[in-house]
Design a protein around this motif. Structure first.
Motif, mmCIF file in Angstrom:
data_model
loop_
_atom_site.group_PDB
_atom_site.id
_atom_site.type_symbol
_atom_site.label_atom_id
_atom_site.label_comp_id
_atom_site.label_asym_id
_atom_site.label_seq_id
_atom_site.Cartn_x
_atom_site.Cartn_y
_atom_site.Cartn_z
ATOM 1 N N GLY A 153 -9.044 -18.784 -10.292
ATOM 2 C CA GLY A 153 -8.389 -18.183 -11.182
ATOM 3 C C GLY A 153 -7.315 -17.609 -10.798
ATOM 4 O O GLY A 153 -6.837 -17.316 -9.538
ATOM 5 N N TYR A 154 -6.606 -16.694 -11.436
ATOM 6 C CA TYR A 154 -5.273 -15.976 -11.391
ATOM 7 C C TYR A 154 -5.341 -14.544 -12.003
ATOM 8 O O TYR A 154 -6.073 -14.260 -12.999
ATOM 9 C CB TYR A 154 -4.173 -16.778 -11.981
ATOM 10 N N GLY A 155 -4.610 -13.705 -11.200
ATOM 11 C CA GLY A 155 -4.453 -12.154 -12.079
ATOM 12 C C GLY A 155 -3.116 -11.653 -11.684
ATOM 13 O O GLY A 155 -2.277 -12.288 -10.780
ATOM 14 N N VAL A 156 -3.040 -10.301 -12.130
ATOM 15 C CA VAL A 156 -1.707 -9.596 -12.009
ATOM 16 C C VAL A 156 -2.163 -8.266 -11.134
ATOM 17 O O VAL A 156 -3.366 -7.514 -11.117
ATOM 18 C CB VAL A 156 -1.190 -9.149 -13.018
ATOM 19 N N GLY A 157 -1.475 -8.137 -9.825
ATOM 20 C CA GLY A 157 -1.829 -7.108 -8.806
ATOM 21 C C GLY A 157 -0.752 -6.224 -8.567
ATOM 22 O O GLY A 157 0.379 -6.773 -8.744
ATOM 23 N N LEU A 158 -1.006 -5.251 -7.958
ATOM 24 C CA LEU A 158 -0.001 -4.239 -7.191
ATOM 25 C C LEU A 158 -0.290 -4.187 -5.883
ATOM 26 O O LEU A 158 -1.538 -3.775 -5.433
ATOM 27 C CB LEU A 158 0.106 -3.006 -8.010
ATOM 28 N N ASP A 159 0.583 -4.253 -4.998
ATOM 29 C CA ASP A 159 0.329 -4.015 -3.563
ATOM 30 C C ASP A 159 1.392 -2.637 -3.243
ATOM 31 O O ASP A 159 2.376 -2.725 -3.282
ATOM 32 C CB ASP A 159 0.969 -5.274 -2.589
ATOM 33 N N MET A 160 0.580 -1.547 -3.496
ATOM 34 C CA MET A 160 1.060 -0.259 -3.103
ATOM 35 C C MET A 160 1.308 -0.179 -1.785
ATOM 36 O O MET A 160 0.341 -0.394 -1.055
ATOM 37 C CB MET A 160 0.041 0.795 -3.832
ATOM 38 N N THR A 161 2.659 0.363 -1.401
ATOM 39 C CA THR A 161 2.836 0.676 -0.109
ATOM 40 C C THR A 161 3.504 1.940 0.398
ATOM 41 O O THR A 161 4.433 2.463 -0.411
ATOM 42 C CB THR A 161 4.061 -0.673 0.157
ATOM 43 N N ARG A 162 2.898 2.436 1.379
ATOM 44 C CA ARG A 162 3.434 3.829 1.828
ATOM 45 C C ARG A 162 4.536 3.325 2.831
ATOM 46 O O ARG A 162 4.689 3.129 3.909
ATOM 47 C CB ARG A 162 2.448 4.537 2.644
ATOM 48 N N ARG A 163 5.798 3.160 2.064
ATOM 49 C CA ARG A 163 6.932 2.503 2.712
ATOM 50 C C ARG A 163 7.478 3.367 3.788
ATOM 51 O O ARG A 163 7.732 2.845 4.850
ATOM 52 C CB ARG A 163 8.147 2.633 1.771
ATOM 53 N N ASP A 164 7.356 4.797 4.032
ATOM 54 C CA ASP A 164 7.778 5.651 5.234
ATOM 55 C C ASP A 164 7.055 5.182 6.438
ATOM 56 O O ASP A 164 7.447 4.901 7.558
ATOM 57 C CB ASP A 164 8.039 6.892 4.873
ATOM 58 N N LEU A 165 5.754 5.252 6.142
ATOM 59 C CA LEU A 165 4.911 4.687 7.218
ATOM 60 C C LEU A 165 4.897 3.427 7.746
ATOM 61 O O LEU A 165 4.774 3.030 8.876
ATOM 62 C CB LEU A 165 3.093 5.084 6.806
#
Length: 232
Positions: A108-120
């Motif tokens: 199946g499928y879903g909606v996700g967020l890849d949260m990212t500590r961009r500075d690191l």
């Protein structure tokens, strides 16, 4: 009979839309820079060979439909970014799966967020070191309820979007993936043996940007339950 020396952690699972069943999570694979305009905003161009990173299963934060999940603003960063993604849930494992056969392995499928500590993450890039500190922290993978593939509609041509405090930040279409879902499964399964319970975050479109404590993020993919979280 052998016993654990400490209590084992509870398994990670994601709710299934319209059901009391749960999808057990084994591994979380993520595809990097898989929309052309996002690759460009990150300083890259063209159709590069696909590459992957992972998040631990316990980075997943399941959010029930109609609910607002909460994730803590992580430590060590002052530049936390949102990345909305279509997530593929694997129901049947395999190795060296041909793209033409990939659909048979999708649960199946879903909606996700890849949260990212961009500075690191950016600092690790400069030093040629792994990205885990930027990508694989607690709460870095919120996900909405999953929908079985037969009920998800045409996800390959679905709109994908994200709003922060009601203002649109990201908007694109899944058909703009550089490496589509079937191709992604083919390449991942050449490097690892996919197993039932694996999740694949397929990449984020352009428009990634910073969020702060108190922000409410809501994102979706046409035909799937939307995902809503608050940073606390």
């Amino acid at each position: 009979m052998s016993q654990y020396v400490i209590p084992p952690a509870a398994p990670t699972s994601v709710p299934v839309q319209g059901s009391d069943q749960l999808f057990p999570v084994r591994r979380v694979y993520c595809v990097g820079r898989n929309y052309e305009d996002h690759a460009k905003e990150m300083g890259f161009t063209g159709r590069e060979a696909p590459f992957f990173f992972m998040k631990p299963a316990d980075a997943v934060v399941p959010v029930a439909t109609g609910s607002t999940g909460q994730i803590a603003y992580p430590t060590l960063t002052s530049n936390l970014h949102h990345e909305i993604e279509l997530v593929v849930a694997i129901g049947k494992g395999g190795k060296n799966i041909a793209a033409a056969d990939a659909a048979a392995h999708i649960w199946g499928y879903g909606v996700g967020l890849d949260m990212t500590r961009r500075d690191l993450q950016n600092e690790m890039k400069k030093q040629g070191r792994p990205w885990e500190i930027g990508k694989a922290f607690e709460g870095s993978a919120p996900i909405a309820a999953l929908v079985p593939a037969a009920q998800a509609g045409d996800v390959n041509h679905a709109e994908i979007w994200l709003k922060v405090n009601g203002v649109e930040r990201q908007h694109s279409n899944v058909q703009k993936l550089i490496w589509n879902i079937a191709e992604t499964i083919e390449v991942i399964s050449q490097a690892w043996e996919l197993q039932a319970g694996d999740l694949i975050f397929t990449g984020t479109p352009e428009g990634v940007a910073a969020v702060v404590k108190g922000d409410v993020l809501e994102g979706g993919v046409t035909g799937l339950p939307s995902l809503k979280i608050e940073l606390v």
